[in-house]
Motif scaffolding. Structure first.
Motif, short mmCIF file in Angstrom:
data_model
loop_
_atom_site.label_atom_id
_atom_site.label_comp_id
_atom_site.label_asym_id
_atom_site.label_seq_id
_atom_site.Cartn_x
_atom_site.Cartn_y
_atom_site.Cartn_z
N LEU A 182 0.83 -1.21 0.00
CA LEU A 182 0.00 0.00 0.00
C LEU A 182 0.87 1.26 0.00
O LEU A 182 0.57 2.22 -0.71
CB LEU A 182 -0.93 0.00 1.21
CG LEU A 182 -1.99 -1.11 1.25
CD1 LEU A 182 -2.78 -1.04 2.54
CD2 LEU A 182 -2.90 -1.04 0.05
N VAL A 183 1.95 1.23 0.76
CA VAL A 183 2.87 2.37 0.79
C VAL A 183 3.51 2.55 -0.58
O VAL A 183 3.61 3.66 -1.10
CB VAL A 183 3.94 2.19 1.89
CG1 VAL A 183 5.05 3.21 1.76
CG2 VAL A 183 3.30 2.27 3.26
N MET A 237 -9.67 0.34 -1.69
CA MET A 237 -9.92 1.70 -1.22
C MET A 237 -8.77 2.63 -1.61
O MET A 237 -8.99 3.72 -2.13
CB MET A 237 -10.08 1.69 0.30
CG MET A 237 -10.24 3.05 0.92
SD MET A 237 -10.41 3.02 2.71
CE MET A 237 -9.09 1.95 3.22
N HIS A 238 -7.54 2.19 -1.40
CA HIS A 238 -6.38 3.02 -1.73
C HIS A 238 -6.30 3.25 -3.25
O HIS A 238 -6.03 4.37 -3.69
CB HIS A 238 -5.09 2.38 -1.23
CG HIS A 238 -4.86 2.55 0.23
ND1 HIS A 238 -4.14 3.58 0.75
CD2 HIS A 238 -5.28 1.82 1.30
CE1 HIS A 238 -4.10 3.48 2.07
NE2 HIS A 238 -4.79 2.41 2.42
N ILE A 271 2.92 11.39 -0.34
CA ILE A 271 3.81 11.14 0.79
C ILE A 271 3.01 11.05 2.10
O ILE A 271 3.22 10.15 2.91
CB ILE A 271 4.90 12.24 0.88
CG1 ILE A 271 5.78 12.18 -0.37
CG2 ILE A 271 5.73 12.09 2.14
CD1 ILE A 271 6.72 13.33 -0.53
N VAL A 272 2.07 11.98 2.27
CA VAL A 272 1.23 11.96 3.47
C VAL A 272 0.43 10.67 3.53
O VAL A 272 0.33 10.02 4.58
CB VAL A 272 0.29 13.19 3.48
CG1 VAL A 272 -0.79 13.07 4.54
CG2 VAL A 272 1.10 14.46 3.66
N ALA A 327 -0.85 5.01 5.16
CA ALA A 327 -0.97 3.59 4.81
C ALA A 327 -0.05 2.74 5.67
O ALA A 327 -0.42 1.62 6.05
CB ALA A 327 -0.66 3.39 3.33
N SER A 328 1.14 3.24 5.97
CA SER A 328 2.05 2.46 6.81
C SER A 328 1.54 2.33 8.23
O SER A 328 1.88 1.38 8.93
CB SER A 328 3.45 3.09 6.81
OG SER A 328 3.44 4.31 7.52
#
Length: 122
Positions: free
Chosen positions: A18-19, A55-56, A100-101, A106-107
């Motif tokens: 995800l990241v 979702m992501h 980046i945010v 996600a992490s």
């Protein structure tokens, strides 16, 4: 060492993917179009396998399409009012900061948050 858990829905939890999907949007600054293509491919391939990828992925695609449309509308705005420059600068900054945010979110296992995004995909 990376730990990948399998949830009760049969999907695995992979925050690293995800990241990476969030950060792959920054490829736009290197290739011009990779920030849309790479997340799209990752989303289409892994949305049924990884928890949260659907979702992501939808949020990333909605964000990329919205930023493209704002940039496209800003170009005639440069010639008409000169204000298109401000919106192009805004698109450049937001397109760099938000991935980046959301990679950090996600992490941490949180949902992505893209403000001022048109919801093309639900």
């Amino acid at each position: 060492m990376q730990v990948i858990n399998v949830t009760q829905t049969g999907k695995k939890t992979d925050t690293n993917l995800l990241v990476f999907t969030q950060l792959s949007q920054l490829l736009t600054y290197l290739t011009g179009f990779g920030g849309f293509v790479v997340p799209l491919i990752l989303w289409l391939v892994k949305k049924d396998e990884v928890e949260g990828m659907d979702m992501h992925g939808k949020n990333i695609i909605n964000f990329q399409i919205t930023m493209f449309l704002i940039a496209l509308i800003s170009i005639p705005g440069i010639f008409l009012f000169g204000l298109g420059i401000l919106s192009l600068i805004w698109v450049g900054v937001v397109s760099f900061v938000m991935p980046i945010v959301n990679a950090v979110r996600a992490s941490n296992g949180e949902a992505p948050s893209y403000f001022s995004t048109i919801r093309f995909l639900n």
